[in-house]
Motif scaffolding. Structure first.
Motif, PDB file in Angstrom:
ATOM      1  N   ASP A  33       0.808  -1.220   0.000  1.00  0.00           N
ATOM      2  CA  ASP A  33       0.000   0.000   0.000  1.00  0.00           C
ATOM      3  C   ASP A  33       0.843   1.273   0.000  1.00  0.00           C
ATOM      4  N   TYR A  34       2.092   1.173   0.453  1.00  0.00           N
ATOM      5  CA  TYR A  34       2.862   2.415   0.577  1.00  0.00           C
ATOM      6  C   TYR A  34       4.278   2.333  -0.004  1.00  0.00           C
ATOM      7  N   LYS A  35       4.722   1.164  -0.456  1.00  0.00           N
ATOM      8  CA  LYS A  35       6.121   1.044  -0.862  1.00  0.00           C
ATOM      9  C   LYS A  35       6.443   1.910  -2.092  1.00  0.00           C
ATOM     10  N   ASN A  36       5.496   2.026  -3.043  1.00  0.00           N
ATOM     11  CA  ASN A  36       5.768   2.826  -4.244  1.00  0.00           C
ATOM     12  C   ASN A  36       5.942   4.306  -3.889  1.00  0.00           C
ATOM     13  N   GLN A  37       5.131   4.788  -2.950  1.00  0.00           N
ATOM     14  CA  GLN A  37       5.238   6.193  -2.542  1.00  0.00           C
ATOM     15  C   GLN A  37       6.561   6.448  -1.817  1.00  0.00           C
ATOM     16  N   VAL A  38       6.990   5.451  -1.010  1.00  0.00           N
ATOM     17  CA  VAL A  38       8.271   5.589  -0.317  1.00  0.00           C
ATOM     18  C   VAL A  38       9.408   5.617  -1.334  1.00  0.00           C
ATOM     19  N   GLU A  39       9.349   4.738  -2.332  1.00  0.00           N
ATOM     20  CA  GLU A  39      10.396   4.709  -3.367  1.00  0.00           C
ATOM     21  C   GLU A  39      10.456   6.037  -4.117  1.00  0.00           C
ATOM     22  N   ALA A  40       9.277   6.586  -4.422  1.00  0.00           N
ATOM     23  CA  ALA A  40       9.239   7.859  -5.147  1.00  0.00           C
ATOM     24  C   ALA A  40       9.864   8.971  -4.304  1.00  0.00           C
ATOM     25  N   SER A  41       9.605   8.951  -3.002  1.00  0.00           N
ATOM     26  CA  SER A  41      10.182   9.968  -2.112  1.00  0.00           C
ATOM     27  C   SER A  41      11.691   9.819  -2.006  1.00  0.00           C
ATOM     28  N   LEU A  42      12.170   8.571  -1.953  1.00  0.00           N
ATOM     29  CA  LEU A  42      13.610   8.336  -1.883  1.00  0.00           C
ATOM     30  C   LEU A  42      14.312   8.865  -3.134  1.00  0.00           C
ATOM     31  N   HIS A  43      13.733   8.615  -4.307  1.00  0.00           N
ATOM     32  CA  HIS A  43      14.337   9.094  -5.556  1.00  0.00           C
ATOM     33  C   HIS A  43      14.314  10.617  -5.617  1.00  0.00           C
ATOM     34  N   LYS A  44      13.265  11.212  -5.059  1.00  0.00           N
ATOM     35  CA  LYS A  44      13.191  12.679  -5.025  1.00  0.00           C
ATOM     36  C   LYS A  44      14.292  13.238  -4.130  1.00  0.00           C
ATOM     37  N   TYR A  45      14.504  12.569  -2.983  1.00  0.00           N
ATOM     38  CA  TYR A  45      15.593  12.986  -2.094  1.00  0.00           C
ATOM     39  C   TYR A  45      16.938  12.859  -2.810  1.00  0.00           C
ATOM     40  N   ARG A  46      17.142  11.731  -3.519  1.00  0.00           N
ATOM     41  CA  ARG A  46      18.429  11.517  -4.178  1.00  0.00           C
ATOM     42  C   ARG A  46      18.698  12.579  -5.240  1.00  0.00           C
ATOM     43  N   LYS A  47      17.640  13.004  -5.939  1.00  0.00           N
ATOM     44  CA  LYS A  47      17.790  13.984  -7.000  1.00  0.00           C
ATOM     45  C   LYS A  47      18.331  15.308  -6.460  1.00  0.00           C
ATOM     46  N   ASN A  48      17.964  15.638  -5.230  1.00  0.00           N
ATOM     47  CA  ASN A  48      18.373  16.922  -4.652  1.00  0.00           C
ATOM     48  C   ASN A  48      19.460  16.794  -3.585  1.00  0.00           C
ATOM     49  N   ALA A  49      19.874  15.561  -3.292  1.00  0.00           N
ATOM     50  CA  ALA A  49      20.835  15.350  -2.200  1.00  0.00           C
ATOM     51  C   ALA A  49      22.212  15.871  -2.574  1.00  0.00           C
ATOM     52  N   GLN A  50      22.868  16.499  -1.589  1.00  0.00           N
ATOM     53  CA  GLN A  50      24.242  16.971  -1.761  1.00  0.00           C
ATOM     54  C   GLN A  50      25.084  16.409  -0.624  1.00  0.00           C
ATOM     55  N   LEU A  51      26.073  15.605  -0.958  1.00  0.00           N
ATOM     56  CA  LEU A  51      26.927  14.966   0.035  1.00  0.00           C
ATOM     57  C   LEU A  51      28.366  15.067  -0.441  1.00  0.00           C
ATOM     58  N   ARG A  52      29.255  15.421   0.500  1.00  0.00           N
ATOM     59  CA  ARG A  52      30.673  15.592   0.139  1.00  0.00           C
ATOM     60  C   ARG A  52      31.203  14.340  -0.564  1.00  0.00           C
ATOM     61  N   GLY A  53      31.846  14.555  -1.697  1.00  0.00           N
ATOM     62  CA  GLY A  53      32.424  13.449  -2.462  1.00  0.00           C
ATOM     63  C   GLY A  53      31.546  12.995  -3.605  1.00  0.00           C
ATOM     64  N   PHE A  54      30.322  13.530  -3.677  1.00  0.00           N
ATOM     65  CA  PHE A  54      29.406  13.138  -4.751  1.00  0.00           C
ATOM     66  C   PHE A  54      28.792  14.392  -5.377  1.00  0.00           C
ATOM     67  N   ARG A  55      28.574  14.291  -6.689  1.00  0.00           N
ATOM     68  CA  ARG A  55      27.872  15.381  -7.343  1.00  0.00           C
ATOM     69  C   ARG A  55      26.389  15.347  -6.956  1.00  0.00           C
ATOM     70  N   LYS A  56      25.753  16.541  -7.085  1.00  0.00           N
ATOM     71  CA  LYS A  56      24.335  16.629  -6.760  1.00  0.00           C
ATOM     72  C   LYS A  56      23.543  15.624  -7.600  1.00  0.00           C
ATOM     73  N   GLY A  57      22.724  14.814  -6.930  1.00  0.00           N
ATOM     74  CA  GLY A  57      21.901  13.825  -7.620  1.00  0.00           C
ATOM     75  C   GLY A  57      22.579  12.499  -7.868  1.00  0.00           C
ATOM     76  N   GLN A  58      23.879  12.392  -7.467  1.00  0.00           N
ATOM     77  CA  GLN A  58      24.631  11.168  -7.723  1.00  0.00           C
ATOM     78  C   GLN A  58      24.997  10.412  -6.449  1.00  0.00           C
ATOM     79  N   VAL A  59      24.388  10.790  -5.315  1.00  0.00           N
ATOM     80  CA  VAL A  59      24.629  10.071  -4.063  1.00  0.00           C
ATOM     81  C   VAL A  59      24.066   8.656  -4.213  1.00  0.00           C
ATOM     82  N   PRO A  60      24.822   7.608  -3.839  1.00  0.00           N
ATOM     83  CA  PRO A  60      24.324   6.236  -3.974  1.00  0.00           C
ATOM     84  C   PRO A  60      22.994   6.041  -3.230  1.00  0.00           C
ATOM     85  N   MET A  61      22.108   5.283  -3.866  1.00  0.00           N
ATOM     86  CA  MET A  61      20.794   5.044  -3.267  1.00  0.00           C
ATOM     87  C   MET A  61      20.920   4.325  -1.932  1.00  0.00           C
TER      88      MET A  61
END
Length: 447
Positions: free
Chosen positions: A23-51
């Motif tokens: 009932d909720y796994k697809n929405q969680v996956e969509a939110s995770l991908h949205k976070y990854r798209k905007n995530a900024q972490l030292r050593g990785f380009r924006k949007g390229q942080v490992p899932m």
């Protein structure tokens, strides 16, 4: 996902909401991908942080958030579809965090259901008061206006109607005094606000006089001292008041200065016009008060003659959830207050159903228009153009509290109109003083 309802009696039920990961796994996956798209972490380009890192940091919180969103949405849909009339909010029976690793989750929500009852309007005994603004009433109002727009004049000794300004200081050791060391305030107040005991110490006093007393003995109304202290309830201690200035109000004359102060739109040019304007305004105020009392009397009589139960235990648990730190005695007191309010609201709502009151969004908008135009005219401002007026109306109605307040006004007006059209009412003409005496007698009879 599915919801089952377990009804215990007419006033209490439980909704059991069961959901699975599907009932909720697809929405969680969509939110995770949205976070990854905007995530900024030292050593990785924006949007390229490992899932894998995104999951480690955010999956649990996002899953809980999605479960809560899904539960709220499901409950709202079910309640609306089943047309359940609830009191208070639904209560989750177990407050512990959900096990996000479980394949299926089940949640139980307690419901307090609004009681079913009918109104008997045949036994209502209602009086519609027509309150006349008499000459004495107008005289008192004009005198108040003259005082309000009068000038402050200095004097040397204190009389009953004066105001004094001075320094209040504590007669205590610094460490015992609240807020500041040494504690003091400068304050202005009217002599007639003092208690009888304290007043006798001030009458006849002159500028420079020092008067010692206890703050607890100063005012009959505790709110006065609380406003000086900035605390409620305020602490009390011995004080000394040093009078620095004494004033009296020189009443304004009945002339153009006063007329324009009271009515900035400059529509009053003589004493006769002032009296006529005041009489018309007081009549509007009295009509509104008469209507308020009529509606309140009707609902009060219906409360007394309409018996129905409430889900008391549920409502007390609901209060406890809202105020987790209060005692059982405080819960009992809050419930007594809530019960009175609920009975009033339920009777009021039933009256609306009885009279088939239907209110559209346009009705609320039109009422807002009337209110804004009236307020604008009251302050003597030029009439608003249609575009500006529309902007004011929309801005006002976007505020939830304002929208609710205006909606309630329209609702009460419709109920009053229906009552006057369909119920037998006694008509009684009286002055404002006679009206107040009538209310006082009724209140005394209730004691």
């Amino acid at each position: 996902m599915y919801i089952t309802k377990r009804q215990f009696d007419d006033l209490n039920a439980v909704l059991i909401v069961s959901i699975t990961k599907e009932d909720y796994k697809n929405q969680v996956e969509a939110s995770l991908h949205k976070y990854r798209k905007n995530a900024q972490l030292r050593g990785f380009r924006k949007g390229q942080v490992p899932m894998s890192l995104i999951r480690k940091q955010h999956e649990k919180a996002l899953t809980v958030e999605e479960i809560q969103r899904l539960l709220q949405q499901s409950l709202n849909n079910y309640i609306n579809q089943e047309k359940l009339n609830l009191l208070g909010n639904v209560l989750l029976k177990t407050q512990q965090a959900p096990d996000i690793d479980a394949q299926e989750l089940s949640f139980e929500f307690e419901l307090g259901i609004s009681p079913e009852f009918e109104l008997d309007l045949d036994h209502l005994n209602l009086t519609q008061f027509e309150i006349i603004a008499d000459e004495q009433d107008i005289d008192r109002y004009i005198k108040n206006l003259q005082q309000r727009f009068g000038k402050l004049e200095s004097k040397e000794s204190v009389e009953e109607t004066d105001l004094i300004h001075g320094k209040i200081e504590a007669l205590l050791a610094d460490k015992q005094v609240p807020d500041q060391e040494p504690w003091h305030r400068h304050h202005t107040f009217a002599i007639n606000k003092l208690s009888q005991g304290a007043r006798s110490k001030y009458l006849g006093a002159r500028v420079g006089a020092q008067i010692d007393t206890n703050s607890a003995e100063l005012f009959p109304n505790a709110e006065e001292w609380a406003s000086i202290m900035g605390k409620d309830p305020p602490p009390h201690f011995p004080i000394r008041w040093t009078i620095e200035k004494i004033f009296y109000i020189q009443s304004a004359q009945l002339d153009k200065y006063l007329f324009d102060k009271v009515y900035p739109e400059r529509t009053v040019n003589s004493g006769e016009e002032l009296r006529a304007k005041i009489k018309a305004e007081r009549s509007e105020v009295y009509t509104a008060e008469s209507n308020r009392i009529l509606l309140n009397t009707a609902i009060t009589q219906l409360i007394e003659n309409t018996k129905f139960d409430l889900p008391t235990a549920f409502l007390q648990r609901w209060i406890k959830q809202q105020h987790p730190d209060i005692s059982d005695e405080q819960i009992k007191k809050k419930y007594e207050e809530l019960e009175k309010a609920l009975r009033y609201q339920l009777i009021e709502k039933k009256l609306g159903e009885k009279f088939d009151i239907q209110i559209k969004a346009e009705d609320v908008k039109q009422k807002a228009r009337t209110i804004i135009q009236s307020q604008w005219a009251h302050y003597g401002k030029k009439e608003l153009d249609e575009i500006s007026l529309e902007q004011f109306i929309n801005k006002t109605l976007q505020q939830k509290e304002e929208f609710r307040r205006i909606l309630t006004q329209v609702f009460h007006e419709r109920i009053l109109r229906a009552m006057k059209e369909r119920l037998p009412l006694k008509n009684q003409t009286c002055s404002w003083a006679e009206f107040l005496e009538e209310l006082n007698q009724k209140n005394n009879n209730l004691v």
